[in-house]
Design a protein around this motif. Structure first.
Motif, PDB file in Angstrom:
ATOM      1  N   LEU A 111       0.859  -1.210  -0.219  1.00  0.00           N
ATOM      2  CA  LEU A 111      -0.082   0.072  -0.097  1.00  0.00           C
ATOM      3  C   LEU A 111       0.816   1.223  -0.020  1.00  0.00           C
ATOM      4  CD1 LEU A 111      -2.698   1.374   0.150  1.00  0.00           C
ATOM      5  CD2 LEU A 111      -2.548   0.953   2.640  1.00  0.00           C
ATOM      6  N   ALA A 112       1.886   1.290   0.695  1.00  0.00           N
ATOM      7  CA  ALA A 112       2.713   2.511   0.735  1.00  0.00           C
ATOM      8  C   ALA A 112       3.332   2.689  -0.601  1.00  0.00           C
ATOM      9  CB  ALA A 112       4.163   2.089   1.644  1.00  0.00           C
ATOM     10  N   GLU A 113       3.686   1.587  -1.387  1.00  0.00           N
ATOM     11  CA  GLU A 113       4.297   1.676  -2.873  1.00  0.00           C
ATOM     12  C   GLU A 113       2.985   2.321  -3.575  1.00  0.00           C
ATOM     13  OE1 GLU A 113       7.047   1.566  -5.910  1.00  0.00           O
ATOM     14  OE2 GLU A 113       7.186   1.181  -3.535  1.00  0.00           O
ATOM     15  N   LEU A 114       2.002   1.838  -3.302  1.00  0.00           N
ATOM     16  CA  LEU A 114       0.887   2.438  -4.368  1.00  0.00           C
ATOM     17  C   LEU A 114       0.453   3.767  -3.998  1.00  0.00           C
ATOM     18  CD1 LEU A 114      -1.671   1.066  -6.370  1.00  0.00           C
ATOM     19  CD2 LEU A 114      -2.953   0.923  -4.281  1.00  0.00           C
ATOM     20  N   ALA A 115       0.443   4.098  -2.763  1.00  0.00           N
ATOM     21  CA  ALA A 115       0.455   5.494  -2.722  1.00  0.00           C
ATOM     22  C   ALA A 115       1.185   6.492  -3.271  1.00  0.00           C
ATOM     23  CB  ALA A 115       0.326   5.645  -0.850  1.00  0.00           C
ATOM     24  N   LYS A 116       2.525   5.976  -3.654  1.00  0.00           N
ATOM     25  CA  LYS A 116       3.238   6.784  -4.689  1.00  0.00           C
ATOM     26  C   LYS A 116       2.660   7.428  -5.863  1.00  0.00           C
ATOM     27  CE  LYS A 116       7.310   4.705  -2.321  1.00  0.00           C
ATOM     28  NZ  LYS A 116       8.538   3.860  -2.612  1.00  0.00           N
ATOM     29  N   TYR A 117       1.713   6.747  -6.374  1.00  0.00           N
ATOM     30  CA  TYR A 117       1.137   7.043  -7.710  1.00  0.00           C
ATOM     31  C   TYR A 117      -0.053   7.711  -7.498  1.00  0.00           C
ATOM     32  CZ  TYR A 117       4.520   3.286  -8.969  1.00  0.00           C
ATOM     33  OH  TYR A 117       5.726   2.629  -8.924  1.00  0.00           O
ATOM     34  N   ASP A 118      -0.399   8.483  -8.669  1.00  0.00           N
ATOM     35  CA  ASP A 118      -1.815   9.430  -8.674  1.00  0.00           C
ATOM     36  C   ASP A 118      -2.759   8.376  -9.390  1.00  0.00           C
ATOM     37  OD1 ASP A 118      -3.512  11.355  -8.612  1.00  0.00           O
ATOM     38  OD2 ASP A 118      -2.842  12.160 -10.585  1.00  0.00           O
ATOM     39  N   SER A 119      -3.017   7.382  -8.604  1.00  0.00           N
ATOM     40  CA  SER A 119      -4.061   6.500  -8.999  1.00  0.00           C
ATOM     41  C   SER A 119      -5.157   6.485  -8.037  1.00  0.00           C
ATOM     42  CB  SER A 119      -3.419   5.074  -9.643  1.00  0.00           C
ATOM     43  OG  SER A 119      -4.404   4.392  -9.977  1.00  0.00           O
ATOM     44  N   TRP A 120      -6.492   6.842  -8.418  1.00  0.00           N
ATOM     45  CA  TRP A 120      -7.600   6.796  -7.529  1.00  0.00           C
ATOM     46  C   TRP A 120      -8.063   5.329  -7.385  1.00  0.00           C
ATOM     47  CZ3 TRP A 120      -9.691  11.940  -5.942  1.00  0.00           C
ATOM     48  CH2 TRP A 120      -9.030  12.976  -6.325  1.00  0.00           C
ATOM     49  N   GLN A 121      -9.147   5.522  -6.273  1.00  0.00           N
ATOM     50  CA  GLN A 121      -9.911   4.301  -6.100  1.00  0.00           C
ATOM     51  C   GLN A 121     -11.344   4.612  -6.235  1.00  0.00           C
ATOM     52  OE1 GLN A 121      -8.959   0.795  -5.823  1.00  0.00           O
ATOM     53  NE2 GLN A 121      -6.901   1.502  -6.231  1.00  0.00           N
ATOM     54  N   CYS A 122     -12.101   4.032  -7.111  1.00  0.00           N
ATOM     55  CA  CYS A 122     -13.705   3.951  -7.175  1.00  0.00           C
ATOM     56  C   CYS A 122     -14.217   2.444  -6.626  1.00  0.00           C
ATOM     57  CB  CYS A 122     -14.178   4.349  -8.390  1.00  0.00           C
ATOM     58  SG  CYS A 122     -15.815   4.579  -8.495  1.00  0.00           S
ATOM     59  N   PRO A 123     -14.338   2.230  -5.231  1.00  0.00           N
ATOM     60  CA  PRO A 123     -14.319   0.963  -4.738  1.00  0.00           C
ATOM     61  C   PRO A 123     -15.903   0.246  -4.980  1.00  0.00           C
ATOM     62  CG  PRO A 123     -14.500   2.446  -3.135  1.00  0.00           C
ATOM     63  CD  PRO A 123     -14.125   3.435  -3.990  1.00  0.00           C
ATOM     64  N   THR A 124     -16.623   1.294  -5.367  1.00  0.00           N
ATOM     65  CA  THR A 124     -18.168   0.655  -5.783  1.00  0.00           C
ATOM     66  C   THR A 124     -18.571  -0.174  -4.520  1.00  0.00           C
ATOM     67  OG1 THR A 124     -17.624  -0.977  -7.386  1.00  0.00           O
ATOM     68  CG2 THR A 124     -18.054   1.012  -8.126  1.00  0.00           C
ATOM     69  N   LEU A 125     -18.512  -0.035  -3.379  1.00  0.00           N
ATOM     70  CA  LEU A 125     -18.842  -0.561  -2.239  1.00  0.00           C
ATOM     71  C   LEU A 125     -20.094  -1.392  -2.406  1.00  0.00           C
ATOM     72  CD1 LEU A 125     -17.290   1.368   0.659  1.00  0.00           C
ATOM     73  CD2 LEU A 125     -16.190  -0.635  -0.502  1.00  0.00           C
ATOM     74  N   VAL A 126     -21.068  -0.287  -3.036  1.00  0.00           N
ATOM     75  CA  VAL A 126     -22.600  -0.878  -2.936  1.00  0.00           C
ATOM     76  C   VAL A 126     -22.680  -2.043  -3.944  1.00  0.00           C
ATOM     77  CG1 VAL A 126     -23.291   0.752  -4.719  1.00  0.00           C
ATOM     78  CG2 VAL A 126     -24.850   0.034  -2.929  1.00  0.00           C
ATOM     79  N   VAL A 127     -21.887  -2.098  -4.820  1.00  0.00           N
ATOM     80  CA  VAL A 127     -22.401  -3.079  -5.857  1.00  0.00           C
ATOM     81  C   VAL A 127     -21.542  -4.400  -5.357  1.00  0.00           C
ATOM     82  CG1 VAL A 127     -20.242  -2.956  -7.473  1.00  0.00           C
ATOM     83  CG2 VAL A 127     -22.406  -3.865  -8.386  1.00  0.00           C
ATOM     84  N   ASN A 128     -20.428  -4.304  -4.475  1.00  0.00           N
ATOM     85  CA  ASN A 128     -19.945  -5.463  -4.022  1.00  0.00           C
ATOM     86  C   ASN A 128     -20.696  -5.912  -3.034  1.00  0.00           C
ATOM     87  OD1 ASN A 128     -17.439  -5.174  -5.419  1.00  0.00           O
ATOM     88  ND2 ASN A 128     -16.743  -3.789  -4.069  1.00  0.00           N
ATOM     89  N   ARG A 129     -21.451  -5.180  -2.305  1.00  0.00           N
ATOM     90  CA  ARG A 129     -22.480  -5.585  -1.148  1.00  0.00           C
ATOM     91  C   ARG A 129     -23.692  -6.168  -1.886  1.00  0.00           C
ATOM     92  NH1 ARG A 129     -25.504  -1.207   2.434  1.00  0.00           N
ATOM     93  NH2 ARG A 129     -26.611  -1.106   0.195  1.00  0.00           N
TER      94      ARG A 129
END
Length: 461
Positions: A268-286
């Motif tokens: 995660l510390a490595e991932l945070a170095k990049y300008d990449s956003w998360q759209c987790p769509t929690l509601v569809v996963n649920r």
């Protein structure tokens, strides 16, 4: 269709659409810092917010709204939708204060037309940012996708989509790694964002390093917690044979059983170095995890959905889930709970989030479910302000349209929600809508109720 258009015409705002609207004595929510600017006078004119302050403003021929005790926030964005049927969806979006959407798969020609008609007031609807067709592997999951088998085809796909003037390119699950990287390089060369699924044969870290602007559904994220990630990716890429992993239940169990928070935190510390956003769509996963649960199958909001979608949400009628067993859904639920547990650590590490629902997938209701998504962000550990930002400020920053959207500020478009209660005290208050402003046009409670009634009537059978 004629009936719906008549109902929509009858459901136009009960307040006059004067050129100028004044909202007096309203509490303005500053979504940048969580401050409440109390007893403000907000003036709307020619689709935009022209001024905010405590000074007196002459009403003249303006529409005046008493905002006493109410809270003004920016219009909400649903950053992952499939708006195939605007006649059935747009009224639900407007009624729920969704004034902007990011459409992740559709006819770019139709979506462009809908944008123009909304902008010109011919047909009410949200602002649309759109990808057009999906770019997938040689045997795409969805008909209408661009099939890519080689890096050269990937480059041509980018060329063709840029020519169509899409807002961004959506990549999908079945792309091979070489083709994906070619698409990423060409998108960077042509200065167009690309977003979507992290392909099965690519890690989330590789996707972030390649410049993927956003990752949907947290695909590839839980895999970052696998000590055996190299082995798992070798299997995905066909370099390792494992008949057990060929089975969906075994594969889900493998990911959940081998997840290590220590390993995840390091990656995660490595991932945070990049300008990449998360759209987790929690509601569809649920929704997918619980689509065989009566709590969901008896949701009263089903009354707003067309019979076609109600039928599609039966697992036995969806090609993706018709072979699913009770154990499959049990694994989906464990996967959903794992993803929920990762939201706050990711946010704390500096990962930025945008809110999306993925309607009309199972139990993702146009408009309504965006509020569910905000509630799930809070349940996962975000503050109400941080949750609200995922559907207001963050989408504007993500799409580089902060000049026009994302906050209640002079000069921005008058896409607004007037709420009866403070959303920073409880995120559920985003549902307590008094009025919606769509490019300055006013939808009061009567108009909102009429919009909802029109869709219930249309879908009564």
């Amino acid at each position: 269709m004629r009936t719906l258009l008549l109902l929509l015409t009858l459901s136009l705002p009960s307040l006059a659409w004067s050129q100028t609207t004044i909202i007096r004595d309203v509490n303005v929510v500053d979504v940048r810092n969580g401050k409440i600017l109390r007893n403000q006078t907000v003036v709307l004119n020619n689709k935009r917010i022209t001024s905010i302050g405590k000074r007196s403003v002459k009403a003249d021929s303006a529409t005046v709204i008493d905002g006493s005790g109410k809270y003004l926030i920016p219009g909400l964005w649903d950053m992952h939708v499939h708006n195939f049927a605007r006649e059935g969806n747009n009224p639900l979006l407007i009624a729920n204060g969704i004034t902007g959407v990011r459409d992740m798969f559709g006819s770019i020609t139709a979506l462009r037309q809908w944008n123009e008609e909304a902008e010109n007031g011919k047909y009410p609807g949200p602002v649309i940012h759109a990808s057009g067709p999906i770019v997938d592997g040689p045997k795409p999951v969805w008909p209408g996708s661009v099939a890519v088998s080689t890096p050269e085809q990937g480059i041509r796909a980018v060329d063709s989509l840029v020519a169509l003037k899409v807002d961004f390119i959506k990549v999908y699950s079945l792309l091979d790694k070489a083709s994906y990287l070619a698409i990423a390089a060409e998108a960077k060369k042509q200065n167009i964002p690309f977003a979507g699924h992290v392909p099965n044969r690519v890690t989330a870290l590789e996707a972030a390093a390649a410049g993927q602007k956003s990752m949907e559904h947290m695909y590839g994220i839980t895999e970052l917690g696998l000590d055996s990630l190299d082995y798992y990716m070798a299997w995905q890429q066909g370099a390792a044979k494992d008949t057990l992993l060929n089975n969906r239940n075994n594969r889900n169990a493998f990911r959940n059983r081998n997840f290590s928070m220590t390993t995840f935190s390091k990656r995660l510390a490595e991932l945070a170095k990049y300008d990449s956003w998360q759209c987790p769509t929690l509601v569809v996963n649920r929704g997918i995890a619980y689509m065989n649960d009566s709590t969901f199958t008896k949701d009263p909001r089903l009354a707003y959905m067309h019979k076609m979608f109600r039928n599609m949400w039966d697992p036995a009628k969806d090609f993706r889930f018709k072979t699913a067993t009770p154990e499959t859904f049990a694994q989906y639920r464990r996967d959903y709970e794992l993803k929920m547990s990762l939201i706050k650590p990711m946010h704390d590490a500096g990962i930025r989030f945008i809110a999306g629902t993925d309607f009309p997938n199972p139990y993702c209701f146009p408009g309504f479910s965006l509020h569910d998504e905000l509630g799930l962000f809070v349940k996962a550990g975000l503050t109400p302000l941080q949750s609200l930002q995922t559907a207001t400020l963050n989408p504007a920053v993500y799409m580089a349209i902060e000049k026009d959207y994302g906050a209640v500020e002079a000069g921005k478009y008058a896409d607004l929600l007037l709420l009866n209660a403070n959303p920073l005290a409880d995120i559920v208050n985003t549902k307590d809508i008094f009025m919606v402003f769509l490019h300055g046009k006013v939808y009061d409670k009567t108009a909102i109720d009429n919009l909802l009634a029109s869709i219930r009537k249309m879908n009564a059978n």
